[in-house]
Design an enzyme around this catalytic site. Structure first.
Site, PDB file in Angstrom:
ATOM      1  CG  ASP A   1      -0.418   1.377   5.014  1.00  0.00           C
ATOM      2  OD1 ASP A   1      -1.087   2.472   5.189  1.00  0.00           O
ATOM      3  OD2 ASP A   1      -1.554   0.120   5.243  1.00  0.00           O
TER       4      ASP A   1
ATOM      5  CG  HIS B   1      22.814 -13.058   1.234  1.00  0.00           C
ATOM      6  ND1 HIS B   1      21.483 -12.701   2.054  1.00  0.00           N
ATOM      7  CD2 HIS B   1      23.735 -12.423   2.136  1.00  0.00           C
ATOM      8  CE1 HIS B   1      21.694 -11.964   3.027  1.00  0.00           C
ATOM      9  NE2 HIS B   1      22.772 -11.754   3.114  1.00  0.00           N
TER      10      HIS B   1
ATOM     11  CB  CYS C   1      26.156  -7.572   4.859  1.00  0.00           C
ATOM     12  SG  CYS C   1      24.603  -8.532   4.745  1.00  0.00           S
TER      13      CYS C   1
ATOM     14  CG  ASP D   1      -2.044   1.028   1.216  1.00  0.00           C
ATOM     15  OD1 ASP D   1      -1.553   2.075   0.690  1.00  0.00           O
ATOM     16  OD2 ASP D   1      -2.987   0.863   1.878  1.00  0.00           O
TER      17      ASP D   1
ATOM     18  CB  CYS E   1      16.994  17.508 -11.357  1.00  0.00           C
ATOM     19  SG  CYS E   1      17.832  17.458  -9.742  1.00  0.00           S
TER      20      CYS E   1
END
Lengths: 282, 107
Positions: A74, A202, A243, A71, A99
């Site tokens: 949200d 991963h 990471c 959404d 820009c």
């Protein structure tokens, strides 16, 4: 098949402990935003030897987190897109340009995100942040923005948003080949006291739980991403640094050649997935 | 505070007395005043301390916000629309700034 083995492991985990369940969303759910269907699973690009199917990080998140991204109201990442749209027409610097002065409508940026990072005219690999700052310093006569500054995040979010739904398609051959090789090398290099490479989590273990975290494939198609943990938007390099730091290694700087090359390689592992920016993750 | 952007989405009422869903979101760091910076100094508190929604001048909801509320405060609630008119949403910042947004209801 490693995939079957993984699913079997998951099934045992789910059967064995109820506590694991709430962290997992519906893995077969389809990502649809305002009627637009996103590719969250597709066949892996040819260059990936060990992964049959590439999967968006959205699939690995909880149902609640998935819903926030579905959404646009949200999704707090859209606040940054709005900010970027404001900045797009904002005149800054000694040249008196915005820009929009050169690029026209922001919609002209459609497709840019799918090709980032990209080898520029001088043969250097540049991220979107590099392109933006080059425009600012060379064409606008304005100060470069900080990599993780509010303005930069607004702008990368807005430009990336113009490509939302388009498939990632970074170039990995030709001039990019050398950078791509460097990135791949980094991807499979173990770092830190924990002696972990990107691939250990991963590639070998996506879909498994790393403590409370449902490991994803570490795809970049959703970046810049709104992380609930950050309570804000973050860049690709912020995530990569996170990471590497988690492996207890000294990490590379934002905008460093290493992270830019790694970004290219990781992005190429997502070629075919829809751009989701700004996505929402845990 | 600069760069604060409210967003509002309200269902359109189809008749008098209809109940509509109201969603509001505002970009704000909601700095609690309890955190310290890299030098150990307290970062001053700056939060949205009050949020109100009015309909044609009548108060619908009046909320006091505390420092524990996180970044980018989000409110969702239902409201009854008695007649055509306008919602006015207002956020009050600690620094005295006031941010507003409106939504028109006609049916």
């Amino acid at each position: 098949m490693p995939g079957n083995a993984r699913r079997a492991t998951m099934a045992v985990l789910l059967a064995g402990t109820v506590m694991v369940a709430p962290a997992l969303g519906d893995e077969s759910a389809e990502l649809v935003i305002d009627g637009q269907v996103f590719v969250t699973r597709t066949e892996a690009p040819e260059h990936m030897e060990y992964v049959p199917e590439i999967i968006s990080g959205w699939v690995f998140r909880s149902a609640e987190t998935q819903a926030v991204q579905m959404d646009d109201f949200d999704n707090p990442g859209m606040l940054y897109v709005d900010g970027g749209l404001e900045e797009w027409t904002n005149v800054d610097g000694t040249a008196g340009e915005s820009c929009a002065s050169c690029h026209g409508d922001a919609e002209s940026m459609a497709g840019v995100r799918t090709q980032m990072p990209h080898v520029n005219e001088d043969g250097e690999l540049w991220t979107m942040e590099d392109y933006i700052n080059n425009c600012r310093t060379e064409r606008m006569g304005a100060e470069a923005w900080g990599w993780e500054s509010g303005n930069m995040l607004n702008m990368t979010a807005m430009i990336s948003y113009q490509s939302r739904g388009m498939p990632m398609s970074v170039q990995i051959d030709g001039e990019a080949a050398e950078y791509w090789e460097q990135g791949r090398e980094l991807y499979y290099t173990r770092f830190g006291q924990l002696d972990l490479s990107c691939a250990n989590c991963h590639e070998d273990n996506y879909g498994n739980m790393l403590r409370a975290d449902h490991l994803s494939q570490g795809q970049l198609n959703g970046f810049p991403v709104y992380r609930l943990k950050w309570a804000g938007l973050g860049s690709i390099h912020r995530r990569l640094r996170g990471c590497i730091t988690d492996t207890r290694a000294e990490t590379f700087g934002r905008g460093s050649d290493e992270l830019t090359a790694l970004e290219l390689y990781v992005a190429s592992r997502g070629n075919g997935l829809s751009v989701e920016a700004p996505s929402v993750r845990n | 505070m600069e760069g604060v952007r409210p967003r509002v989405r309200v269902d359109s009422a189809t008749e008098a007395g209809a109940v509509v869903e109201v969603k509001t979101l505002i970009s704000h760091p909601m700095e609690s005043g309890l955190r310290r910076d890299g030098d150990g100094n307290l970062i001053p508190r700056q939060i949205i301390n009050r949020f109100t929604a009015e309909y044609n001048g009548e108060m619908v909801i009046d909320v006091t916000l505390e420092p524990a509320i996180s970044t980018n405060p989000y409110f969702e609630f239902d409201a009854t629309v008695p007649e055509p008119g306008t919602f006015t949403f207002t956020w009050y910042d600690d620094d005295g700034d006031v941010y507003t947004s409106t939504n028109d209801q006609s049916f």
